[in-house]
Structures are given as C-alpha cells and as structure tokens.
Scaffold this motif. Structure first.
Motif, PDB file in Angstrom:
ATOM      1  N   ASN A 246     -15.310 -51.024  12.147  1.00 11.70           N
ATOM      2  CA  ASN A 246     -16.028 -51.156  10.879  1.00 11.70           C
ATOM      3  C   ASN A 246     -16.460 -52.606  10.656  1.00 11.70           C
ATOM      4  OD1 ASN A 246     -16.872 -49.882   8.285  1.00 11.70           O
ATOM      5  ND2 ASN A 246     -15.483 -51.422   7.457  1.00 11.70           N
ATOM      6  N   ARG A 247     -15.572 -53.555  10.975  1.00  6.93           N
ATOM      7  CA  ARG A 247     -15.962 -54.969  10.839  1.00  6.93           C
ATOM      8  C   ARG A 247     -17.096 -55.308  11.811  1.00  6.93           C
ATOM      9  NH1 ARG A 247     -15.126 -57.442   6.261  1.00  6.93           N
ATOM     10  NH2 ARG A 247     -15.999 -59.229   7.318  1.00  6.93           N
TER      11      ARG A 247
ATOM     12  N   VAL B 194     -19.930 -51.093   2.338  1.00  5.43           N
ATOM     13  CA  VAL B 194     -19.397 -51.037   3.701  1.00  5.43           C
ATOM     14  C   VAL B 194     -17.882 -50.821   3.618  1.00  5.43           C
ATOM     15  CG1 VAL B 194     -19.109 -52.335   5.848  1.00  5.43           C
ATOM     16  CG2 VAL B 194     -21.279 -52.420   4.613  1.00  5.43           C
TER      17      VAL B 194
ATOM     18  N   ALA C 197      -7.381 -53.215  -0.336  1.00  8.90           N
ATOM     19  CA  ALA C 197      -7.816 -54.441   0.340  1.00  8.90           C
ATOM     20  C   ALA C 197      -6.708 -55.005   1.231  1.00  8.90           C
ATOM     21  CB  ALA C 197      -8.246 -55.483  -0.696  1.00  8.90           C
TER      22      ALA C 197
ATOM     23  N   ASP D  80     -15.155 -57.255  -5.674  1.00  7.58           N
ATOM     24  CA  ASP D  80     -14.037 -56.394  -5.274  1.00  7.58           C
ATOM     25  C   ASP D  80     -13.130 -56.181  -6.482  1.00  7.58           C
ATOM     26  OD1 ASP D  80     -12.955 -55.556  -2.234  1.00  7.58           O
ATOM     27  OD2 ASP D  80     -11.422 -55.489  -3.813  1.00  7.58           O
ATOM     28  N   ILE D  81     -12.461 -55.048  -6.473  1.00  6.75           N
ATOM     29  CA  ILE D  81     -11.576 -54.709  -7.591  1.00  6.75           C
ATOM     30  C   ILE D  81     -10.217 -55.402  -7.457  1.00  6.75           C
ATOM     31  CG2 ILE D  81     -10.436 -52.652  -6.593  1.00  6.75           C
ATOM     32  CD1 ILE D  81     -11.149 -51.211  -9.278  1.00  6.75           C
TER      33      ILE D  81
ATOM     34  N   GLY E 120     -13.666 -56.746   0.234  1.00 11.85           N
ATOM     35  CA  GLY E 120     -12.404 -56.923   0.947  1.00 11.85           C
ATOM     36  C   GLY E 120     -11.974 -58.375   0.975  1.00 11.85           C
TER      37      GLY E 120
ATOM     38  N   ASP F  72     -15.353 -53.533 -10.881  1.00 14.64           N
ATOM     39  CA  ASP F  72     -15.215 -52.154 -10.421  1.00 14.64           C
ATOM     40  C   ASP F  72     -16.601 -51.616 -10.078  1.00 14.64           C
ATOM     41  OD1 ASP F  72     -14.819 -49.414 -10.095  1.00 14.64           O
ATOM     42  OD2 ASP F  72     -13.240 -49.339 -11.614  1.00 14.64           O
ATOM     43  N   VAL F  73     -16.793 -51.304  -8.822  1.00 14.07           N
ATOM     44  CA  VAL F  73     -18.083 -50.805  -8.335  1.00 14.07           C
ATOM     45  C   VAL F  73     -18.528 -49.573  -9.127  1.00 14.07           C
ATOM     46  CG1 VAL F  73     -19.187 -49.721  -6.318  1.00 14.07           C
ATOM     47  CG2 VAL F  73     -17.765 -51.756  -6.030  1.00 14.07           C
TER      48      VAL F  73
ATOM     49  N   TYR G 200      -5.913 -52.698   4.278  1.00  8.90           N
ATOM     50  CA  TYR G 200      -6.985 -52.851   5.276  1.00  8.90           C
ATOM     51  C   TYR G 200      -6.809 -54.174   6.025  1.00  8.90           C
ATOM     52  CZ  TYR G 200     -11.925 -53.144   6.881  1.00  8.90           C
ATOM     53  OH  TYR G 200     -13.084 -53.262   7.615  1.00  8.90           O
TER      54      TYR G 200
ATOM     55  N   GLY H 118     -17.157 -54.055  -2.803  1.00  7.49           N
ATOM     56  CA  GLY H 118     -15.921 -53.698  -2.099  1.00  7.49           C
ATOM     57  C   GLY H 118     -15.824 -54.541  -0.847  1.00  7.49           C
TER      58      GLY H 118
HETATM   59  N1  SAM Z   1     -16.295 -54.162   2.956  1.00  7.29           N
HETATM   60  C1  SAM Z   1     -15.160 -54.644   3.715  1.00  7.29           C
HETATM   61  C2  SAM Z   1     -15.277 -54.154   5.135  1.00  7.29           C
HETATM   62  O1  SAM Z   1     -15.978 -53.179   5.383  1.00  7.29           O
HETATM   63  O2  SAM Z   1     -14.657 -54.751   6.019  1.00  7.29           O
HETATM   64  C3  SAM Z   1     -13.842 -54.190   3.110  1.00  7.29           C
HETATM   65  C4  SAM Z   1     -13.636 -52.703   3.135  1.00  7.29           C
HETATM   66  S1  SAM Z   1     -12.061 -52.214   2.495  1.00  7.29           S
HETATM   67  C5  SAM Z   1     -11.750 -50.807   3.481  1.00  7.29           C
HETATM   68  C6  SAM Z   1     -12.539 -51.464   0.946  1.00  7.29           C
HETATM   69  C7  SAM Z   1     -12.584 -52.471  -0.196  1.00  7.29           C
HETATM   70  O3  SAM Z   1     -13.136 -51.814  -1.342  1.00  7.29           O
HETATM   71  C8  SAM Z   1     -11.226 -52.999  -0.619  1.00  7.29           C
HETATM   72  O4  SAM Z   1     -11.235 -54.407  -0.618  1.00  7.29           O
HETATM   73  C9  SAM Z   1     -11.011 -52.459  -2.026  1.00  7.29           C
HETATM   74  O5  SAM Z   1     -10.279 -53.323  -2.875  1.00  7.29           O
HETATM   75  C10 SAM Z   1     -12.442 -52.279  -2.486  1.00  7.29           C
HETATM   76  N2  SAM Z   1     -12.603 -51.267  -3.545  1.00  7.29           N
HETATM   77  C11 SAM Z   1     -12.150 -50.002  -3.554  1.00  7.29           C
HETATM   78  N3  SAM Z   1     -12.522 -49.377  -4.694  1.00  7.29           N
HETATM   79  C12 SAM Z   1     -13.235 -50.299  -5.410  1.00  7.29           C
HETATM   80  C13 SAM Z   1     -13.896 -50.257  -6.666  1.00  7.29           C
HETATM   81  N4  SAM Z   1     -13.908 -49.155  -7.408  1.00  7.29           N
HETATM   82  N5  SAM Z   1     -14.538 -51.360  -7.073  1.00  7.29           N
HETATM   83  C14 SAM Z   1     -14.529 -52.498  -6.327  1.00  7.29           C
HETATM   84  N6  SAM Z   1     -13.922 -52.598  -5.132  1.00  7.29           N
HETATM   85  C15 SAM Z   1     -13.287 -51.502  -4.674  1.00  7.29           C
END
Ligand code: SAM
Length: 269
Positions: free
Chosen positions: A57-58, A160, A20, A107-108, A83, A132-133, A23, A81
């Motif tokens: 991506n945003r 996303v 997070a 989010d984790i 962010g 945790d997703v 990113y 997830g």
């Molecule tokens: N969704 C937002 C976007 O697209 O702008 C943020 C994307 S960011 C690249 C990926 C996010 O997924 C991070 O905030 C990270 O902490 C979260 N993430 C990764 N693995 C995860 C998990 N197993 N459970 C929950 N969140 C997770």
C-alpha cells in the motif's frame, strides 16, 4: 511553521490500539505501543501476507503520487487519513517531482499531528491537521486546509488506505462531498481493502471492526463506484501491485499480501 489545530486533540490512550499506530506497527515503524503491536501480531497470525500488504500500500502510494505530481501535473494534495509519518511521505514524493507541491495532511489520530508537526516544521508547503474525514464540511473549512489548498484549481483528494474505514452507510455521501468540491482536471486517489471472494479479505475487515470499530472490504465494483463520473486513468482499479508497477508483475501469480488491497486514480473531466 505549521498551524495549531482548531480543536484540542482527542485524548491519547496508549492502552487501546488505534488504526494509525497499528498500521505503523505493521510497517515496522516506531510510533506504536504494546496494544497496537498486539493487534498487529494478532491480525498477522490470521491474515497471510498482511505485513507485505501494508508495504504494498505504501509502495502504490509512492507510485500514485509520482504519477500525479509528475505526468498529471498536480501540485495540490489533500491527504485524508494520512497516517503517521513514515518513509516517503506524500509531500516528499510530490515535491521531488514539483518542489512547489502543497500537501495538507488530515488524520483523526492526535499522534499523527504531534509527529507530523515535528516532521513538517521546516516545510512551508505542508500542513497537518486533526480531523474526521467523515465530516467533509469541517475538513474543507479547516484553516490548515484552506491556507494551503485552492479548490478553484485542480487538486488531488487522497483516500489511500482509508476508504475501508468508511462504513457503507456514510461512505457514498462522504466521498461524493470531496469529489464535488474539486475543479475539472482534479484527481481522486483511492486504495482500499478489497473483496474478491477470498476469505481472508472479509476476515481482515472483521478483525478491524472488532478492534478498531471500522473495517469494510469492498468489491472492485464498489470501489469503482466511489470515483463517480470521474475518468479512471490506466490501468483502472487493480490489485495495488498491478497499478503501474516499477517492474513487471505476473497477475496470475500474486502473493497472498498482494491480494488484499486495490488501487485506482481517476480524473474529473
Ligand atoms: N494513508 C496512509 C497510507 O496509505 O499509508 C495511512 C493509511 S492507515 C491504514 C489509515 C489512516 O486513516 C489511519 O492513520 C487512521 O487514523 C486514519 N483514519 C481512519 N478513520 C479516519 C477518519 N474518520 N478520519 C480521519 N482519519 C481517519
């Protein structure tokens, strides 16, 4: 007010990069630390267009939510997830289309909930929770989610910028568990690092696995597989810049940063 998390947040360790925060560093945000910026800079040196790809991506997140909350009439969103809060968060985009739209953020990263709570404190139709997703049963039973979302009605599940953090040995079951709980008329919104044979795509996945433990580039067919029997809305799974762009984009002339990720939205029939 937002609910407090059920479990205590994981230890905050600012010496180790997190997904997070790295990113956020790529996007030029302020919620990151030296280790996150070092990783972002290292990745940018190896992957042409990486910063632009994060911005793309945003942008597709915004266009996707606009479509879902507007044309598709969705008013419930589970943003998995999600962010760190940035400009144009899911609830801000969705609530512009429909002020009653509800968004549960998951989010984790414990920092997401710290910042998210401050941002969302004034918004009764949003919740933020640490989870945790990869544990769909826990996420779907989380009080922050159940308080806000009613899965007997159509809802949107968002992965996303997230699918590529699910390793191939768990991804099929995890994504299917979220698909299965959805009512007909619901949608799944996915963006992911893609593998169309360009070396920088697998290189980015390798850098992510090395520094952040997870990172998997998927072929367009592998991304499409995760929609199961849902019906893809036009234009299907495409490079993010080509998914319903606000102004015309030449598919033959994509910049390097426009060839790292793909997006798709599908509807449960
Ligand atoms: N969704 C937002 C976007 O697209 O702008 C943020 C994307 S960011 C690249 C990926 C996010 O997924 C991070 O905030 C990270 O902490 C979260 N993430 C990764 N693995 C995860 C998990 N197993 N459970 C929950 N969140 C997770």
């Amino acid at each position: 007010m937002t609910d407090l998390p059920e479990r205590p947040p994981a230890e905050l360790d600012f010496d180790k990069p997190t997904i997070a925060r790295a990113y956020d560093a790529l996007l030029g945000g302020k919620d990151n630390f030296a280790a996150d910026r070092a990783l972002a800079d290292h990745a940018v040196q190896h992957i042409p267009g990486l910063r632009e790809s994060a911005v793309e991506n945003r942008k597709v997140l915004v266009r996707g939510i606009r479509y879902l909350a507007g044309e598709a009439g969705m008013d419930q969103f589970l943003d998995l997830g999600s962010g760190l809060p940035t400009m144009e968060n899911t609830h801000q985009v969705a609530q512009r289309e429909n002020p009653d739209a509800r968004v549960a953020y998951v989010d984790i990263d414990p920092l997401v909930s710290v910042h998210g709570r401050a941002l969302l404190a004034e918004n009764g139709n949003t919740r933020v929770t640490v989870g945790d997703v990869r544990d769909p049963a826990a996420i779907l039973a989380d009080p922050a989610v159940t308080a806000l979302l009613d899965f007997s009605r159509p809802a949107v599940v968002m992965l996303v910028g997230m699918l590529h953090y699910l390793s191939p040995d768990v991804a099929d079951d995890v994504v299917a568990a979220y698909r299965d709980v959805l009512a007909p008329g619901s949608h799944l919104f996915v963006t992911s690092l893609v593998d169309t044979g360009l070396p920088q795509q697998q290189e980015l996945a390798r850098i992510a696995r090395e520094s952040l433990e997870e990172g998997w580039a998927r072929t367009p067919a592998e991304i499409e597989f995760h929609f199961g029997d849902f019906a893809l809305v036009e234009p299907g799974v495409t490079y993010t810049a080509l998914w319903r762009p606000d102004s015309p984009v030449d598919p033959q002339n994509l910049a390097p940063g426009e060839q790292l990720g793909m997006a798709g939205i599908a509807r449960k029939t």
